[in-house]
Structures are given as structure tokens and as C-alpha cells.
Design a protein around this motif. Structure first.
Motif: not given
Length: 342
Positions: A187-209
Motif C-alpha cells: 500500500t505504501v509503494v502505491l501511495q508513494q508512486y501515485i504522488q508522481n502522477i496526481v500529487p494532490h490525490a488523497l490516498i489512505d494507505a492501510r497496512v492492515e489485514l
């Protein structure tokens, strides 16, 4: 009748070519019967072997629940895993009401970025997409592609839920992960990558099962859609049941092991699926829960080829439990269609 048989016998006794033709025909029939019999036996053996390798999904759910429930509960309580990641990668709480503030120049850039989307969806349709909030459960070979396509389509509020980390074996199917990401939560990898495409996007990355115990919290915020990208059937059923009971719109990814024809991918109600073993198992278990219709799924009508679990290496066979994501969790899975399903 007797006279006709005598005439036929006389004809055959005088005609060698006819005798040869009959013998050849009889031999061909015998050969075909033998071949089909052998193929039938081989097919039954392959099916039996496959069932032994994969287990019986349709009848073994209760046993799987009993086996995995203690392990999953201990995972949630283990501060060295879930809580540690939450501290290292604190998430931003995002829901339907989260406000997105854009400067005028960023609005102009984003408008150009979605120019072709606007032509396709129309101004009203794109506005609806941009104002939506979607939750994706599972961030692997299906979920990561789903997240990226949502983002590139204009969705700006996304919650991603997954407990797992990127491994080397993830790199053949994950949408954005690289070798430098190995060991980092998906989830964190996706969140960080997304910042390079849509910096203002609100991404809630939950490292949870995801589990039924934390479902109300993880699926909170009035999502427009929940996308099920889970590869564990027990957890998948928990998610679908919760969404159904709480009137959350959900679309679920079904099985695609050893399937490769994207033209056979369908979107249908779970009650109308066919030619897919996982869909059949999910459908049967949901029926036991009183759910026969009302859950949208993506599945393939292609009949799978010969399927077998990916083999373990020599070192993995010696201590297979050390290579599992969680104790008693799967170490190798059936090869899947991956990004096509997303």
C-alpha cells in the motif's frame, strides 16, 4: 435374412479389397476406443491430482476458517508487524467528505491530464468520477492495477488495504513495484508512486489485514465502491458478506488461474457466473449465507488449462514455513491472469 448373410459372405470371400476395408475399419474403431479410454483415465488422474493440490474449496471453508482464524488474530495483535508498519508509515484518513484543495495552476494541469477522459466520459461523468471515493482491498497483482486505473481515470480519493509487503516474486505482476521496493508494504509503494502522477490525490494507505473484526473501521467513510482484490477465499467471503449486509456497492475479482484470453473476461452477478471454479465456490458459500444475487464480479469464462501449484525450490522445501507471508499461509499459488483482470 439368412440368404442375405450368405450373399454377403460369398461376396467378401471373393473380394479381398472389401475384406481389407472391413478389417481396417474395425481396427480404426478399436484404436479410437482405446485412445479415448486412455485419455479419459488420464483426465481423471489430472483432475484428482489437481484437487489434491488445491484442496476442495466448496466443502472446506469451515475447516479453513478454523485453521486460519487463530493465525489471523495473532497477526493483528503482533506489534512487530501491523502496529510497527502503522507507526513507520502513518496513513492519512480519507473518506467521501475529504476536501481536495487545488491551486489554479494545478487545476489547469490536472484538467489537461484528464482531457481525453473528459471526451470519453463527458463533463458530468468525469465530475462524478472525480468526486468519488473508492476502497480497494488487496494491493497485489490485481489490486495494484485497479488502483492505478482508478487514479488515471480521475478518482482522487482512494483507500488501499493490504497487510503484505513487496517480494521479488511480486515484481512480475505488481503495477508499480520495483526491486528497491522489496520489503516495503504494498500500500505504501502505491501511495508513494501515485504522488508522481496526481500529487494532490488523497490516498489512505492501510497496512492492515482485513477481517470481519475490523471491517466496520476499514470500510468506513461512505465509499461509492469497494473493490475486492483478495486472493484468500475465507477473507473474500467475509468482505462480500459485510458489503452485502451493509449495502456497500462491491465488485469482486474471481479466479483466473492458467487463463490467458482477455476476450473471455466478463462482468456479471455472482449468481450468473459459469466455467470458473472460484466463482462456483464463492457462489455456493454465499448461498449458505443466504446470498444468491446482488454481488457484482469480474471473472473469465475461459476453461483453464492444466493447472498445478508453482514448485518450491530445494531450500524452500527444507523449511517451507519460513517463506510464508504468515504462519501456515500459502507459500506458492496458482499462476493467475494478473493485470488483465484489473
Amino acid at each position: 435374412m439368412a440368404s442375405k448373410l450368405e450373399e454377403l459372405t460369398t461376396f467378401l470371400s471373393k473380394n479381398n479389397n472389401a475384406q481389407l476395408a472391413i478389417v481396417a475399419a474395425a481396427a480404426s474403431v478399436a484404436t479410437l476406443v482405446t485412445v479415448f479410454s486412455i485419455q479419459g483415465v488420464q483426465r481423471k488422474r489430472r483432475v484428482r491430482k489437481l484437487k489434491e493440490e488445491l484442496g476442495d474449496f466448496s466443502d472446506g471453508i469451515e475447516n479453513m476458517n478454523q485453521k486460519f482464524e487463530p493465525m489471523l488474530s495473532s497477526y493483528d495483535r503482533d506489534p512487530s508487524v501491523s502496529e510497527l508498519f502503522q507507526k513507520e508509515y502513518p496513513n492519512r484518513i480519507v473518506d467521501k467528505k475529504s476536501v481536495i484543495n487545488l491551486q489554479s495552476d494545478e487545476k489547469e494541469l490536472f484538467s489537461e491530464q484528464l482531457a481525453r477522459n473528459k471526451v470519453f466520459f463527458g463533463e458530468e461523468g468525469l465530475e462524478k468520477i472525480m468526486n468519488s471515493f473508492v476502497i480497494v482491498v488487496g494491493a497485489g497483482g490485481v489490486g495494484s492495477w485497479a488502483v492505478m486505473m482508478l487514479l488515471r481515470s480521475g478518482v482522487q480519493r482512494i483507500r488501499i488495504i493490504d497487510f503484505d509487503q513487496v517480494t521479488l516474486s511480486s515484481l512480475n505482476r505488481h503495477a508499480v513495484a520495483s526491486r528497491s521496493d522489496v520489503g516495503t508494504p504494498k500500500t505504501v509503494v502505491l501511495q508513494q508512486y501515485i504522488q508522481n502522477i496526481v500529487p494532490h490525490a488523497l490516498i489512505d494507505a492501510r497496512v492492515e489485514l482485513f477481517s470481519i473484526d475490523n471491517a466496520s473501521e476499514l470500510l468506513s467513510g461512505n465509499p461509492d465502491y469497494v473493490i475486492d482484490c483478495i486472493d484468500n477465499i475465507t477473507t473474500k467471503l467475509d468482505l462480500l458478506k459485510y458489503c452485502y449486509d451493509n449495502n456497500l456497492r462491491v465488485i469482486s475479482s474471481m479466479g483466473s488461474g492458467m487463463k490467458s484470453d482477455p476476450s473471455r473476461i466478463q462482468i456479471a452477478d455472482i449468481g450468473n457466473t459459469f466455467e470458473d471454479p472460484l466463482s462456483r465456490s464463492v457462489r455456493r458459500q454465499l448461498k449458505k449465507m443466504g446470498i444468491e444475487q446482488g454481488i457484482e464480479v469480474v471473472y473469465s469464462t475461459e476453461k483453464p488449462g492444466k493447472v498445478q501449484l508453482l514448485p518450491l525450490s530445494e531450500s524452500q522445501e527444507e523449511s517451507a514455513e519460513e517463506f510464508a507471508v504468515l504462519p501456515d499461509f500459502r507459500v506458492r499459488i496458482v499462476p493467475v491472469l494478473g493485470k488483465y483482470l484489473a
